[in-house]
Design a protein around this motif. Sequence first.
Motif, PDB file in Angstrom:
ATOM      1  N   ALA A 196      41.669  12.517 -18.775  1.00  0.00           N
ATOM      2  CA  ALA A 196      42.880  11.959 -19.379  1.00  0.00           C
ATOM      3  C   ALA A 196      42.590  10.846 -20.373  1.00  0.00           C
ATOM      4  O   ALA A 196      43.145   9.751 -20.269  1.00  0.00           O
ATOM      5  N   GLY A 198      45.441   9.025 -21.959  1.00  0.00           N
ATOM      6  CA  GLY A 198      46.189   8.066 -21.162  1.00  0.00           C
ATOM      7  C   GLY A 198      45.743   6.626 -21.333  1.00  0.00           C
ATOM      8  O   GLY A 198      46.548   5.707 -21.156  1.00  0.00           O
ATOM      9  N   SER A 248      48.423   1.933 -18.968  1.00  0.00           N
ATOM     10  CA  SER A 248      47.517   3.081 -18.928  1.00  0.00           C
ATOM     11  C   SER A 248      47.396   3.652 -17.521  1.00  0.00           C
ATOM     12  O   SER A 248      47.185   4.849 -17.334  1.00  0.00           O
ATOM     13  N   LYS A 259      50.176   6.017 -17.536  1.00  0.00           N
ATOM     14  CA  LYS A 259      50.045   7.062 -18.552  1.00  0.00           C
ATOM     15  C   LYS A 259      48.954   8.070 -18.202  1.00  0.00           C
ATOM     16  O   LYS A 259      49.063   9.255 -18.540  1.00  0.00           O
ATOM     17  N   ILE A 260      47.910   7.619 -17.522  1.00  0.00           N
ATOM     18  CA  ILE A 260      46.860   8.539 -17.084  1.00  0.00           C
ATOM     19  C   ILE A 260      47.444   9.601 -16.160  1.00  0.00           C
ATOM     20  O   ILE A 260      47.118  10.797 -16.261  1.00  0.00           O
ATOM     21  N   THR A 319      49.435  12.138 -18.196  1.00  0.00           N
ATOM     22  CA  THR A 319      48.535  13.021 -18.940  1.00  0.00           C
ATOM     23  C   THR A 319      47.923  14.075 -18.034  1.00  0.00           C
ATOM     24  O   THR A 319      47.906  15.277 -18.362  1.00  0.00           O
TER      25      THR A 319
END
Length: 309
Positions: A93, A96, A293, A296-297, A300
Motif C-alpha cells: 500500500a 497510502g 496514513s 489510508k493504508i 488502499t
Amino acid sequence: MKTCLIIDLMHESITPLLEEVGWKVDYRPTINRQEIIQSIHKYEGLIVRSKTAIDQEIIEKATKLKWIGRAGAGLDQLDVALLEEKNIAVLNAPEGNRDALGEHAITILLTLLNKVHTADREVRQAKWDREGNRGVELMGKTVGIIGYGFMGQAFARRLQGFGVQVLAYDKYKTAYGDAFAQEASLAQIFEQADILSLHVPLTDETHFMITHEFLQNFKKDIFFLNTARGKNVSLKTLSEALASGKLKGAALDVLENEKIGKLTTDQQYYFDQLINSDRVVFTPHVGGWTFESYEKINQTLVSKIKALD
C-alpha cells in the motif's frame, strides 16, 4: 465466509472495511511466530506490517492462503518469489503513505539545511547563536532522486515551489520524467546533484548500495537524505563520508540496524560518531507514519483485496 488473519497493530478501521467486502477478520496483533505457524493453514488472507518475516517456514504451512497484504510499502520481510511460486497474491500500500513520506522528507531536509535541530537545542540551553546556525537555502540546488516510484514521486512533487532542479534516476523505468522531475542518468546525478535522496526498496541489489566508492562519483560534496531502507547504506559509510566532508550533512529516517539498543560493536562505534555530529538529523522510521496514513493504508489495501475477487 473467507477469513483473514491480521498479525500486527492496524488502524481500527481495518475490520469494518474488510467485513464490508466479505471477509471475516481474526485480529491478533500480539500473535507470535510459533502461533502463526500453527494456525496459518486456516486462513485465505494475511495482513502484516514488519514484525514477522514471512518466509518459507510460514508459507509452506499457509495451504489455503490466497493473498498477503503488507500494510505499507516495503516487501523485504516477504519471500516474494516463493509467494508468487505458490500463486499467492502480494499486495502492498505505498499509495497510502506516500503523502506522509513526501512531507516528512521535506521536513527533515529543511531541518538539516537550516540547522533547526541544533538551533532548537541551543535556545533551550539559553544559547543565542545566530551565526553558528546560519542556514543553507534549498533554492537553486539540484536534487538527485534515486528510485522514482510512489515515494520518489511524492518527494519530487513537494519540492515544487522551492526553485530547485530535480533529477530522477530509476533503473527499472523508462519515459518516467514528469512535471516534477527530469528523467536522468546516474552519471547526470553524479555530475550535478547538491542533494541526494534515496527512494529504493531493499533488495539484494540495493543492500549497502551507497558505498564510499559510490559517493566518490559525485562531483560536489552533497547533502544526503534516506527515507527508504537503512540497509541501503551502512553506518560506517555514513560516518566516514561525514568525517571526510564528502557528505556535508545527512537526514536519516532509517538506519542499518534500527534496534539501537542491540548494535554490534562496530555499529555502535559508528552510530556514536553520527549521534555526536550536528550535521546529522535523525527520525525513528516515521517517514510514512502519520495519523492520516495509518488509516489510508487500510483503505488502499482493502481496495486491492476487493479487486482480487
